[in-house]
Design an enzyme around this catalytic site. Sequence first.
Site, PDB file in Angstrom:
ATOM      1  N   HIS A 103      47.492  64.235  32.418  1.00  0.00           N
ATOM      2  CA  HIS A 103      47.530  63.835  33.830  1.00  0.00           C
ATOM      3  C   HIS A 103      46.107  63.484  34.278  1.00  0.00           C
ATOM      4  O   HIS A 103      45.177  64.270  34.053  1.00  0.00           O
ATOM      5  CB  HIS A 103      48.009  64.992  34.708  1.00  0.00           C
ATOM      6  CG  HIS A 103      49.425  65.416  34.491  1.00  0.00           C
ATOM      7  ND1 HIS A 103      50.456  65.011  35.299  1.00  0.00           N
ATOM      8  CD2 HIS A 103      49.987  66.218  33.549  1.00  0.00           C
ATOM      9  CE1 HIS A 103      51.594  65.556  34.888  1.00  0.00           C
ATOM     10  NE2 HIS A 103      51.333  66.295  33.818  1.00  0.00           N
ATOM     11  N   HIS A 143      51.252  64.375  27.136  1.00  0.00           N
ATOM     12  CA  HIS A 143      50.637  63.474  28.118  1.00  0.00           C
ATOM     13  C   HIS A 143      49.515  64.176  28.842  1.00  0.00           C
ATOM     14  O   HIS A 143      49.526  65.394  29.031  1.00  0.00           O
ATOM     15  CB  HIS A 143      51.666  62.936  29.112  1.00  0.00           C
ATOM     16  CG  HIS A 143      52.490  64.009  29.741  1.00  0.00           C
ATOM     17  ND1 HIS A 143      53.550  64.594  29.098  1.00  0.00           N
ATOM     18  CD2 HIS A 143      52.391  64.611  30.945  1.00  0.00           C
ATOM     19  CE1 HIS A 143      54.083  65.510  29.886  1.00  0.00           C
ATOM     20  NE2 HIS A 143      53.392  65.555  31.015  1.00  0.00           N
TER      21      HIS A 143
HETATM   22  P1  5GP Z   1      54.720  67.604  32.851  1.00  0.00           P
HETATM   23  O1  5GP Z   1      55.396  68.536  33.796  1.00  0.00           O
HETATM   24  O2  5GP Z   1      55.539  67.469  31.602  1.00  0.00           O
HETATM   25  O3  5GP Z   1      53.293  67.904  32.584  1.00  0.00           O
HETATM   26  O4  5GP Z   1      54.644  66.210  33.578  1.00  0.00           O
HETATM   27  C1  5GP Z   1      55.651  65.258  33.565  1.00  0.00           C
HETATM   28  C2  5GP Z   1      55.265  64.285  34.636  1.00  0.00           C
HETATM   29  O5  5GP Z   1      56.046  63.134  34.474  1.00  0.00           O
HETATM   30  C3  5GP Z   1      55.517  64.803  36.067  1.00  0.00           C
HETATM   31  O6  5GP Z   1      54.310  64.762  36.786  1.00  0.00           O
HETATM   32  C4  5GP Z   1      56.585  63.872  36.607  1.00  0.00           C
HETATM   33  O7  5GP Z   1      56.347  63.565  37.955  1.00  0.00           O
HETATM   34  C5  5GP Z   1      56.465  62.669  35.723  1.00  0.00           C
HETATM   35  N1  5GP Z   1      57.715  61.984  35.453  1.00  0.00           N
HETATM   36  C6  5GP Z   1      58.920  62.547  35.184  1.00  0.00           C
HETATM   37  N2  5GP Z   1      59.840  61.598  34.924  1.00  0.00           N
HETATM   38  C7  5GP Z   1      59.201  60.409  35.020  1.00  0.00           C
HETATM   39  C8  5GP Z   1      59.640  59.064  34.856  1.00  0.00           C
HETATM   40  O8  5GP Z   1      60.791  58.764  34.552  1.00  0.00           O
HETATM   41  N3  5GP Z   1      58.691  58.088  35.027  1.00  0.00           N
HETATM   42  C9  5GP Z   1      57.398  58.373  35.355  1.00  0.00           C
HETATM   43  N4  5GP Z   1      56.557  57.336  35.511  1.00  0.00           N
HETATM   44  N5  5GP Z   1      56.959  59.642  35.530  1.00  0.00           N
HETATM   45  C10 5GP Z   1      57.848  60.652  35.359  1.00  0.00           C
END
Ligand code: 5GP
Length: 140
Positions: A104, A102
């Site tokens: 951001h 993903h």
């Molecule tokens: P990563 O740390 O993998 O780059 O980012 C994961 C992102 O997903 C985090 O910013 C977190 O806040 C978001 N996130 C985690 N669980 C969920 C969820 O169930 N729904 C949504 N919409 N965002 C989530």
Amino acid sequence: MAYDPNNIFARILRGEIPAWRVYEDERTLAFMDAMPQSDGHTLVLPKSPAENIFDLDPAMAAAVIQTGQQAAHAVRQAFKADGVMLVQYNGPVAGQTVFHFHLHVVPRYAGIPLLGHARSMAEGAVLEEHARRIRAAWPA
Ligand code: 5GP
């Protein structure tokens, strides 16, 4: 690590659990981050099952960037952001916490520091209102 088809984003992509969706096309989905680091923090996902940048199909990478560019335009307009960060983590050591690729899209506001990464849940009603504003500002 093998791709886990039951990770939380795979389940959102399959519609098994809800998300504050802002945009969808054949190859990508964008929705609000549940723990936003700033108002308007949006995530863009490929619909293909890639864990990180290393196993993401290049054509899907291009699709994610195209949707990310649209999301950047939309959040800048919807929230009158002073800047927009596009950020992406690969692997736990790099800060990745959900193992479906993903991007951001994080609006920045002059003088306002970012909140912590994946720290505190926003209220659903607030995220729904933010999603509505981003959908309204999405480029044609
Ligand atoms: P990563 O740390 O993998 O780059 O980012 C994961 C992102 O997903 C985090 O910013 C977190 O806040 C978001 N996130 C985690 N669980 C969920 C969820 O169930 N729904 C949504 N919409 N965002 C989530």
